[in-house]
Write an enzyme that holds these catalytic residues in place. Structure first.
Site, mmCIF file in Angstrom:
data_model
loop_
_atom_site.group_PDB
_atom_site.id
_atom_site.type_symbol
_atom_site.label_atom_id
_atom_site.label_comp_id
_atom_site.label_asym_id
_atom_site.label_seq_id
_atom_site.Cartn_x
_atom_site.Cartn_y
_atom_site.Cartn_z
ATOM 1 N N LYS A 190 4.892 16.730 58.317
ATOM 2 C CA LYS A 190 5.658 17.879 57.814
ATOM 3 C C LYS A 190 5.495 19.096 58.736
ATOM 4 O O LYS A 190 4.704 19.089 59.667
ATOM 5 C CB LYS A 190 5.219 18.194 56.378
ATOM 6 C CG LYS A 190 5.458 17.032 55.385
ATOM 7 C CD LYS A 190 6.926 16.788 55.107
ATOM 8 C CE LYS A 190 7.231 15.422 54.530
ATOM 9 N NZ LYS A 190 6.888 15.211 53.140
HETATM 10 C C1 LIG Z 1 6.980 14.259 51.926
HETATM 11 C C2 LIG Z 1 7.804 14.544 50.719
HETATM 12 C C3 LIG Z 1 7.249 14.521 49.429
HETATM 13 C C4 LIG Z 1 5.872 14.019 49.142
HETATM 14 O O1 LIG Z 1 4.869 14.725 49.773
HETATM 15 P P1 LIG Z 1 3.371 14.180 49.729
HETATM 16 O O2 LIG Z 1 2.587 15.381 50.143
HETATM 17 O O3 LIG Z 1 3.284 13.055 50.700
HETATM 18 O O4 LIG Z 1 3.079 13.762 48.341
HETATM 19 C C5 LIG Z 1 8.048 14.884 48.373
HETATM 20 N N1 LIG Z 1 9.327 15.235 48.541
HETATM 21 C C6 LIG Z 1 9.903 15.254 49.749
HETATM 22 C C7 LIG Z 1 11.334 15.668 49.869
HETATM 23 C C8 LIG Z 1 9.169 14.890 50.878
HETATM 24 O O5 LIG Z 1 9.755 14.877 52.077
#
Ligand SMILES: *Cc1c(COP(=O)(O)O)cnc(C)c1O
Length: 398
Positions: A190
């Site tokens: 991210k």
């Molecule tokens: C990555 C992601 C999540 C989940 O995030 P985690 O921290 O891995 O639980 C939820 N929603 C979206 C749109 C994502 O891209």
């Protein structure tokens, strides 16, 4: 150059500064490894960065979505409306509450945000919440979604996993502060990352208190309080979870928060350059408008291949012939095996996007030379590959 000699252009790449690594090392040497002063410092820094009253660090964004839905009162038999094009966590978190995720269609190839009119059409007496996803870092239509939710008296939650520090025209504060609560992700790929981690932001004191409690088994005090002699014992006052963040990750995030805006500026520059280079290529649609790039966190660079049958052969060409990694964000939720048993109604624009979307490499230190290779591979691939059959779309086109 022969394909084998070329280096791989990865979809994503992370480089940590010496400062960031040093912050983790200091934490490890401190001997206090979870939910302590560094987590508190990160929460304060992130809340200030965001302009939110409360920021509560968690083990993941998925945990944040689960707790946000619980805070919105979602329980067994209820419904939560989420877009059909998102990471599965947005929908799964509703199932954790015993609720049904109801999928709404996206706006289309130009904007992968959820369609407020379709959201409204899917509201029933059991709908407790709507979750907006700010796809690729571009704000969903929060003005229209707020209007729909207010008229029906239901909570609006933001899945801000793609969009730390992003804004939206017509709003003064950042994404993640525009609904009842916003769930952020710090997963390794991210925009702001630490490996595994998340955070819930809210301006609502009651929601913050509930989420702090549920993050750590609804215990009335934490180990850090007891360590400092603030509290002798504890009670357990509800069914909570272990959704805590640990100290090394909090330290890494605080260090990385200092360079977040610079990194987003680099991402935006790459996206602007991609948009210029891609404008001359026929057969693709580049979602979003040029003027929206300035407000986006530019998490990924999505494009739509106008002829869906070309998408997978094009991805294979780019990887095998040109050593360029791409991905698909996302398969449509209702086409996953685990979701086939629910009834979903028509979702034609989501199905089309799931068959035509392709995500190009994007990260702050992407070089112009590698970006040129990506665009050349895409253009050559579109000219060379032959369409393959794609799974039939299930919905009536609207
Ligand atoms: C990555 C992601 C999540 C989940 O995030 P985690 O921290 O891995 O639980 C939820 N929603 C979206 C749109 C994502 O891209």
């Amino acid at each position: 150059m022969a394909a084998a000699e070329e280096s791989l252009v990865p979809l994503f790449d992370v480089v940590l500064s010496d400062e960031a690594i040093g912050a983790v090392e200091d934490t490890l040497r401190s001997g206090w490894l979870t939910l302590g002063p560094r987590t508190k410092a990160f929460e304060e820094a992130f809340a200030e960065h965001l302009g939110a009253r409360h920021a509560i660090a968690l083990s993941s964004c998925t945990a944040g979505l689960h707790l946000a839905y619980l805070a919105a009162g979602v329980g067994p038999g209820d419904e939560v409306i989420v877009p059909a094009i998102t990471f599965v966590a947005t929908a799964n978190a509703a199932r954790y509450c015993g609720a049904k995720p109801v999928l709404a269609d996206i706006l289309g190839p130009h904007d992968v945000g959820v369609d407020p009119a379709d959201v409204e059409a899917r509201i029933t007496p059991r709908t407790k919440a709507v979750c907006a996803v700010h796809f690729a870092g571009y704000g969903a239509d929060m003005k229209a979604l707020r209007d729909v939710c207010d008229r029906h008296g239901i909570a609006l939650i933001e899945d801000v996993a793609h969009a730390p520090s992003a804004t939206l025209a017509g709003f003064d504060t950042k994404l993640g502060t525009l609904g009842l609560a916003g769930a952020f992700s710090f997963f390794s790929n991210k925009v702001l990352s630490c490996g595994e981690g998340g955070l819930l932001a809210t301006d609502d004191d009651g929601v913050a208190e509930q989420v702090r409690s549920l993050r750590s088994h609804a215990m009335t005090s934490g180990t850090w309080d007891r360590h400092r002699g603030h509290s002798a014992g504890y009670d357990v006052v509800g069914l909570g979870y272990n959704y805590r963040m640990d100290e090394p990750r909090a330290a890494l995030l605080t260090a990385r928060l200092a360079t977040l805006e610079d990194e987003i500026a680099q991402r935006r520059a790459h996206v602007r350059r991609y948009r210029e280079l891609l404008a001359g290529i026929d057969g693709i649609t580049v979602p979003y408008r040029d003027d929206e790039v300035e407000r986006s966190s530019c998490y990924v660079m999505p494009i739509m291949v106008d002829e869906p049958g070309l998408r997978d052969p094009l991805r294979a060409f780019m990887l095998e012939q040109r050593r360029i990694q791409t991905s698909v964000l996302y398969p449509a939720i209702h086409e996953f095996t685990a979701y086939l048993s629910d009834s979903h109604g028509d979702l034609p624009r989501s199905e089309r996007a799931a068959r035509s979307e392709l995500t190009l490499p994007l990260f702050p230190h992407l070089s112009e030379a590698d970006q040129d290779r990506v665009v050349a591979a895409l253009a050559d691939g579109l000219a060379e590959v032959a369409p393959q059959p794609v799974p039939a779309e299930r919905s009536e086109a609207r």
